[in-house]
Scaffold this active site. Sequence first.
Site, PDB file in Angstrom:
ATOM      1  N   ASP A 185      39.725  55.770   1.578  1.00  0.00           N
ATOM      2  CA  ASP A 185      39.394  56.936   2.396  1.00  0.00           C
ATOM      3  C   ASP A 185      40.265  57.023   3.649  1.00  0.00           C
ATOM      4  O   ASP A 185      40.744  56.015   4.152  1.00  0.00           O
ATOM      5  CB  ASP A 185      37.906  56.871   2.778  1.00  0.00           C
ATOM      6  CG  ASP A 185      37.376  58.225   3.215  1.00  0.00           C
ATOM      7  OD1 ASP A 185      38.014  59.253   2.885  1.00  0.00           O
ATOM      8  OD2 ASP A 185      36.335  58.265   3.906  1.00  0.00           O
TER       9      ASP A 185
ATOM     10  N   HIS B 213      48.098  61.914   1.695  1.00  0.00           N
ATOM     11  CA  HIS B 213      47.893  61.534   0.287  1.00  0.00           C
ATOM     12  C   HIS B 213      49.147  60.882  -0.298  1.00  0.00           C
ATOM     13  O   HIS B 213      49.053  59.962  -1.099  1.00  0.00           O
ATOM     14  CB  HIS B 213      47.483  62.749  -0.545  1.00  0.00           C
ATOM     15  CG  HIS B 213      46.136  63.289  -0.174  1.00  0.00           C
ATOM     16  ND1 HIS B 213      45.053  62.474   0.051  1.00  0.00           N
ATOM     17  CD2 HIS B 213      45.688  64.564   0.027  1.00  0.00           C
ATOM     18  CE1 HIS B 213      44.002  63.226   0.366  1.00  0.00           C
ATOM     19  NE2 HIS B 213      44.354  64.490   0.359  1.00  0.00           N
TER      20      HIS B 213
ATOM     21  N   LEU C  67      45.329  40.915 -14.430  1.00  0.00           N
ATOM     22  CA  LEU C  67      44.535  41.713 -13.488  1.00  0.00           C
ATOM     23  C   LEU C  67      43.984  42.918 -14.247  1.00  0.00           C
ATOM     24  O   LEU C  67      44.712  43.532 -15.029  1.00  0.00           O
ATOM     25  CB  LEU C  67      45.448  42.168 -12.328  1.00  0.00           C
ATOM     26  CG  LEU C  67      44.918  43.216 -11.345  1.00  0.00           C
ATOM     27  CD1 LEU C  67      43.727  42.687 -10.556  1.00  0.00           C
ATOM     28  CD2 LEU C  67      46.019  43.644 -10.367  1.00  0.00           C
TER      29      LEU C  67
END
Length: 238
Positions: A12, A29, A123
């Site tokens: 965020d 962004h 991962l």
Amino acid sequence: MEVPNHIAIILDGNGRWAKRRGMPRGYGHVKGCENLEKICEYASELGVKYLTVYAFSTENWKRSRSEVEGLMKLFRDYLKKCIKISRKWQMQVRVIGEISAFDQDIQKSVHTLEEFSSQFDKLHFQLALNYGSRDEMIRGIRKIAAECVSGKLSPEDIEEERFGDYLDTAGLPDPDLMIRTSGELRLSNFLLWQMAYTEFYFTDVAWPDFDKKELVKAIEQYNKRDRRYGGVKEEQNV
Ligand code: IPE
Ligand code: IPE
Ligand code: MG
């Protein structure tokens, strides 16, 4: 330092990060997306086994058309780049969320990436796109209801342990640590079922500035927590 097995992050603060620099939200962004590439590197170096990031919620369609379009362009590019990233860090990628809402080419990229990366397991990287926990649960409940109607499942078979099999995160362990950047203290519809016993870490650092040092800080905080799962540790074996 014990590294959490599964870390979930709410990415965020991109918009505010950009605004503070006198730039449009879209620039935030772009920077946030660059950081998304880095976080896999950090997690990988630290030996995190599962990493889940919240990149676009079912509610984020409420943003302006131009912001949504900008995000779609970033996802398009990122999903393609992620093929290389997955090979580099030997990571298996899974997109969680309802991807049928995206354009065909994005859906295709998701499938290509998931298929290609399924050979890796160092991962496990989950990318939440058009994800909402309530939407995920409703979709799961629909599947369960359909199986009950067809006779494959009876209502008594619906158990806590098996409900997770009907969610997008089926087969994944629950998150141990949830990090939310940029100061908001809420879940915004993220992994509500899965995070029943997850430790939360909130930081004022905006997502584009969240680097390896910040990730280590969060893990150090996590190490100070006393996880109990409803019991009392000292009395465990009494
Ligand atoms: C997070 O940054 C990215 C997405 C939700 C897509 P925001 O866009 O929410 O940035 P703020 O919270 O408005 O600063
Ligand atoms: C949550 O952030 C969703 C993502 C980070 C993808 P938002 O910025 O959309 O959440 P709210 O609106 O502040 O709750
Ligand atoms: Mg936000």
